[in-house]
Structures are given as C-alpha cells and as structure tokens.
Design a protein around this motif. Structure first.
Motif, PDB file in Angstrom:
ATOM      1  N   SER A  15      72.936  43.014  31.305  1.00  0.00           N
ATOM      2  CA  SER A  15      73.373  41.569  31.288  1.00  0.00           C
ATOM      3  C   SER A  15      73.727  41.291  29.923  1.00  0.00           C
ATOM      4  N   ILE A  19      77.665  40.212  27.942  1.00  0.00           N
ATOM      5  CA  ILE A  19      77.804  38.881  27.360  1.00  0.00           C
ATOM      6  C   ILE A  19      77.796  38.662  25.799  1.00  0.00           C
ATOM      7  N   GLN A  25      82.634  31.473  25.840  1.00  0.00           N
ATOM      8  CA  GLN A  25      81.440  30.940  26.067  1.00  0.00           C
ATOM      9  C   GLN A  25      80.706  31.039  24.968  1.00  0.00           C
ATOM     10  N   ASN A  26      80.704  32.091  24.146  1.00  0.00           N
ATOM     11  CA  ASN A  26      79.803  32.303  23.003  1.00  0.00           C
ATOM     12  C   ASN A  26      80.454  31.626  21.998  1.00  0.00           C
ATOM     13  N   ASP A  50      75.414  31.311  34.157  1.00  0.00           N
ATOM     14  CA  ASP A  50      75.393  32.546  33.937  1.00  0.00           C
ATOM     15  C   ASP A  50      74.521  33.245  35.184  1.00  0.00           C
ATOM     16  N   SER A 137      82.217  28.309  31.043  1.00  0.00           N
ATOM     17  CA  SER A 137      81.169  29.346  31.848  1.00  0.00           C
ATOM     18  C   SER A 137      81.787  29.843  33.214  1.00  0.00           C
ATOM     19  N   ALA A 143      83.906  36.007  33.193  1.00  0.00           N
ATOM     20  CA  ALA A 143      82.221  35.687  33.417  1.00  0.00           C
ATOM     21  C   ALA A 143      82.437  35.903  35.108  1.00  0.00           C
ATOM     22  N   THR A 147      80.124  39.432  35.158  1.00  0.00           N
ATOM     23  CA  THR A 147      78.957  39.039  35.466  1.00  0.00           C
ATOM     24  C   THR A 147      78.526  39.165  37.071  1.00  0.00           C
ATOM     25  N   SER A 173      70.350  37.054  30.001  1.00  0.00           N
ATOM     26  CA  SER A 173      71.236  36.025  29.961  1.00  0.00           C
ATOM     27  C   SER A 173      70.532  34.937  29.134  1.00  0.00           C
TER      28      SER A 173
END
Length: 221
Positions: A15, A19, A25-26, A50, A137, A143, A147, A173
């Motif tokens: 995970s 990410i 997103q970050n 997430d 997200s 994602a 994910t 996450s």
C-alpha cells in the motif's frame, strides 16, 4: 479470520509503495498543509477514501476480475479532464507565483504581506476542502487501478488471509497520510517562499499533464 503479521506487513508495504510517489492526491495534501487550510480534514478524507478503495478491491473487484472496459474508460476519461484542469491551474500559479502569509493574526498578516509581497491564501470552506479531497482521491484513475485492482488482486495470493492483507494495506494508507500531513504542517513555516511555491507548482503541472498523456496513450494502445 486468522491474523498473520507477515501477511499484514505485506499489505502495508504494498500500500505504501503504491501511494508514496508525489501524485495528485499527495500534492493536494502538501498544498493544503502549506496553506494551513483544513489539513487534517484533508488527511482524514484522503485516508478514508483510500481505505474504501482498498476494501472494494479486496472484497469485490479482485473476485470479479477487475473493472469492465466501459467503467475503465469512463474513469480514465474523467481523470484526464480533472488532471488537465488542475495542471492548468498549477501552471498559472507557476507563471504568477506568490508566497502565502500563514497562520498569523490578521494584523500581522497584513503587515507581513505588505512587507514581503505576499498574499493571504484564498479561504477554503470545510465543504470545499472535503469535496476537493474526494475528487483527488476518486477522480484519479491510478487510485482505482493501482489501489483497488492491484491490491485486490494481490490479496488473492493469501487465500483466507486476504482480509488480513487488506487490513495491512489500509493501515499503510492511514500511516502514509498521517506522516504526509505532519510533514506538510512542519514544512509550512520553513518553505514558504516564492521559489518553493513555484517549484512545487511547476512539478505538479508537469506531473498532471504527463499523467494525462500517459493515460491517453493507454487508451489507444
């Protein structure tokens, strides 16, 4: 469910590895942290979003064999539009950079802004912050594909331990976004300069548009 620490750790490591790159997103979490606007709300929403995708992948998508072609295309198209617009906004900030006056009394903000040529960040409501975090997200195809599908598929290798694997991925996450929030909060006072903001916005614009190109090529290949 039988808990297995190696399985839990494997889910957590996968995970975090998916990410940890500075994706849309970050980058959004970093920007909210640097602006001192609803940082912890943003962190919470990103983490919960997430975890929801991880749960979807582990509990359903993996068993279904992934996303349908139509849903895949719709997600990619929506993501391309979203990333193009956000990249353009970041590019405009790069062309017209401003450092922000952060977390000070109103009188001090006005005085510091006049002295240093800075501006106060445009206020963001809690509702806007929540919707923005959800958009970053869930309108990002990576994602969903990385994910939900990748973690969901990887969980199948652990058989009855797939739930433990998913819990580890969810914990990874949560750990990542909490760490990112702390880093953004700590850096806010230390990196508030025109050079830093301009470099951040340039990097974000290039990353967003590069992702759009990559997504477009994936649709025609």
């Amino acid at each position: 469910m039988v808990f297995s620490l190696p399985t839990f750790t494997a889910g957590m490591v996968l995970s975090i590895s998916l990410i940890m790159a500075i994706g849309p997103q970050n980058a959004h979490v970093l920007r909210m942290g640097l602006q001192r606007q609803h940082l912890w709300l943003t962190v919470a929403v990103c983490a919960v979003a997430d975890i929801a995708l991880i749960g979807l992948g582990v509990l359903s998508l993996a068993q279904l064999g992934g996303l349908s072609d139509k849903l895949h295309g719709a997600l990619v198209g929506a993501g391309m539009l979203f990333l193009t617009v956000y990249g353009w906004q970041a590019f405009q900030r790069f062309l017209h950079p401003t450092a922000l006056v952060l977390n000070q009394p109103e009188e001090a903000k006005a005085e510091a802004g006049a002295r240093a040529g800075r501006v106060q960040a445009a206020p963001v409501t809690r509702r806007q912050a929540l919707l923005s975090a959800l958009a970053f997200s869930w309108l990002n195809p990576h994602a969903w594909l990385d994910t939900a599908v990748l973690i969901g598929t990887a969980s199948l290798a652990y058989g009855q331990g797939s739930t433990t694997f998913g819990l580890g991925a969810a914990a990874g996450s949560l750990l990542w976004f909490l760490s990112l929030g702390v880093a953004a909060f700590w850096l806010g006072r230390r990196l508030n300069s025109l050079h830093v903001w301009r470099a951040l916005d340039a990097g974000v614009a290039l990353m967003m548009w590069g992702t759009v190109v990559w997504l477009a090529l994936s649709l025609v290949s």
